[in-house]
Design a protein around this motif. Structure first.
Motif, short mmCIF file in Angstrom:
data_model
loop_
_atom_site.label_atom_id
_atom_site.label_comp_id
_atom_site.label_asym_id
_atom_site.label_seq_id
_atom_site.Cartn_x
_atom_site.Cartn_y
_atom_site.Cartn_z
N SER A 184 34.95 40.89 36.62
CA SER A 184 35.15 40.31 37.72
C SER A 184 33.97 39.44 38.08
O SER A 184 34.00 38.23 38.78
CB SER A 184 34.95 41.29 38.86
N THR A 185 32.78 39.46 37.50
CA THR A 185 31.48 38.50 37.53
C THR A 185 31.99 37.44 36.94
O THR A 185 31.71 36.32 37.55
CB THR A 185 30.40 39.14 36.76
N ARG A 224 39.46 28.45 35.23
CA ARG A 224 39.60 29.97 34.95
C ARG A 224 40.41 30.29 33.74
O ARG A 224 39.82 31.31 32.89
CB ARG A 224 40.20 30.50 36.28
N SER A 239 27.60 39.23 44.10
CA SER A 239 27.46 38.83 42.66
C SER A 239 26.25 39.48 42.14
O SER A 239 26.37 39.92 40.85
CB SER A 239 27.22 37.29 42.70
N GLN A 289 35.13 36.18 36.53
CA GLN A 289 36.40 35.22 37.33
C GLN A 289 35.94 34.85 38.59
O GLN A 289 36.37 33.85 38.82
CB GLN A 289 37.45 36.40 37.70
N LEU A 290 34.96 35.52 39.34
CA LEU A 290 34.41 35.03 40.54
C LEU A 290 33.48 33.94 40.45
O LEU A 290 33.20 33.27 41.53
CB LEU A 290 33.93 36.01 41.51
N VAL A 308 44.36 36.27 40.40
CA VAL A 308 44.01 35.61 41.33
C VAL A 308 45.32 34.76 42.13
O VAL A 308 45.01 34.48 43.25
CB VAL A 308 42.80 34.60 41.05
N LEU A 325 40.15 39.52 44.61
CA LEU A 325 40.29 39.49 43.29
C LEU A 325 39.70 40.64 42.65
O LEU A 325 39.83 41.34 41.99
CB LEU A 325 39.54 37.87 42.83
N THR A 326 38.25 40.78 43.15
CA THR A 326 37.50 41.92 42.46
C THR A 326 38.23 43.60 42.79
O THR A 326 38.42 44.36 41.88
CB THR A 326 36.20 42.23 43.23
N PRO A 347 41.35 34.66 45.84
CA PRO A 347 40.16 34.97 45.80
C PRO A 347 39.32 36.08 46.48
O PRO A 347 38.55 36.84 45.75
CB PRO A 347 39.26 33.76 45.95
#
Length: 409
Positions: free
Chosen positions: A330-331, A341, A280, A333-334, A128, A136-137, A133
């Motif tokens: 990714s779920t 983090r 999400s 981290q976001l 990241v 990121l995904t 952000p």
């Protein structure tokens, strides 16, 4: 498709990862084969090697998450990646000289595991900072595709190279490949990194991270499911080596092709996760679909009667497992605060990788007692059960939340 590559720093990182990870997968295949050769084909010995490599994760990964939140992640990665390359060079020198013994491999597995345990949460939380952000995904999906491209190329190259020049030179090539990612880190524009404010040096930082996760039921579901599948379902490499050698009578190249077949699927799964993980809700649903599908498909693959059918069955297994892992990563981290983090990803990597010693020992014992196919069958069934339980729990919680809203209205 991969907008994160517009970032100069991330381009350097991704290019270095392609080279370094190819070498890493070459070494993993060669290491498993060397253990089998030195032990006379013992699946238990292979289980010990896997356990030793992942055992340090249990001790070090949470503290590595604290370190990631406090110090410069780029500099930390330079140190860990250099050390990982040195381990490959040392094992290669021992093997090429004919001095390698089984205890040498065990010791270097342990040392390699120590540096890997520190490297993993730092590397995960550094992404990241390179892309921000919003991307990121996308970057997580590209990391997965890079990882699995190396997973396709590395074992196939390793199988051929082992036959031609032996395992020792494969280890040396992996050690040299680490220079690519270190060079990329050193050439980055540090002013362009999106660094979060470092966590203050104060007592209780690790406990604060654990309390943060404990207060987030959505994170707990992901963490438990990651542990279940990472421990019982994803012991591919050591299990495939035993199946290739002891069930189908194949050499190192046959083992490498099994990993390649799995990786063809994981590349497709990473692309699917990149395309479908915009919101999400969709990430959570995709993660659950991946978990349930992985368990069912792995159980089915374990029953395939021929080498060709077994290899073909691994492609959908790869799609499912990468759909799950990319969506889960990714779920998490976001969903977390930037200052947390590193610690949250430390816990994530602990649960994802920390069960490997248990899984490695269990798979070796099961293969020895019940046959080489049994670790895959039981691992698939446990993964399926974990995925179905997660679906049931989330559905129940959603109904309860709707009930509370109705009562309040």
């Amino acid at each position: 498709m991969f907008r994160s590559l517009r970032e100069y720093n991330y381009r350097l990182y991704a290019a270095g990862q392609v080279v370094s990870l190819t070498g890493t997968w070459m070494q993993r295949a060669a290491q498993d084969w060397l253990v089998l050769e030195l032990s006379g084909g013992s699946p238990v010995a292979l289980g010990y090697a896997v356990a030793l490599q992942f055992l340090p994760t249990l001790v070090l990964t949470l503290w590595a998450g604290v370190i990631a939140d406090r110090f410069d992640k780029r500099r930390l990665l330079v140190l860990t990646q250099t050390a990982l390359g040195a381990c490959g060079l040392l094992l290669g020198l021992l093997d090429v000289s004919g001095a390698a013994e089984l205890w040498h491999v065990y010791l270097l597995c342990l040392v390699l595991g120590c540096f890997s345990a520190v490297d993993a949460p730092v590397r995960q939380s550094f992404v990241v900072e390179m892309v921000g952000p919003a991307q990121l995904t996308n970057a997580v999906a590209l990391n997965s595709m890079t990882f699995n491209l190396a997973r396709v190329v590395g074992p196939a190259l390793s199988g051929g190279l082992i036959t031609v020049i032996g395992t020792g030179w494969v280890f040396l090539l992996n050690g040299a490949s680490s220079a690519a990612v270190v060079a990329g880190l050193l050439l980055m524009r540090t002013a362009d990194l999106r660094r979060a404010d470092p966590a203050a040096a104060e007592p209780g930082q690790l406990r604060a991270g654990l309390r943060y996760v404990r207060g987030r039921p959505d994170l707990i579901v992901v963490m438990v499911l990651v542990f279940c599948i990472g421990t019982f379902g994803m012991n591919f490499e050591n299990t495939f080596a035993v199946i290739a050698r002891n069930v189908f009578g194949r050499d190192a190249d046959g083992y490498g092709l099994l990993i390649t077949a799995l990786a063809v699927g994981t590349l497709s799964g990473a692309a699917l996760a990149a395309r479908r993980s915009a919101g999400s809700g969709s990430r959570m649903r995709l993660m659950l679909v991946g978990a349930v599908s992985f368990g069912a498909l792995l159980s089915l693959a374990s029953l395939m009667p021929t080498y060709e059918l077994f290899a073909a069955a691994l492609v959908p297994v790869g799609i499912a497992v990468m759909t799950f892992t990319t969506s889960a990563n990714s779920t998490v981290q976001l969903a977390v605060e930037p200052t947390m983090r590193g610690r949250v990803m430390g816990l994530y990597m602990l649960l994802f990788m920390g069960g490997k010693p248990l899984g490695g020992l269990a798979s070796g014992w099961l293969a020895d007692v019940l046959g080489p196919r049994s670790p895959l069958l039981l691992g698939g069934l446990l993964s399926l059960a974990g995925g179905l339980l997660a679906v049931w729990w989330l559905a129940r919680r959603r109904r309860e939340d709707r009930g509370l809203l109705s009562a309040g209205g």
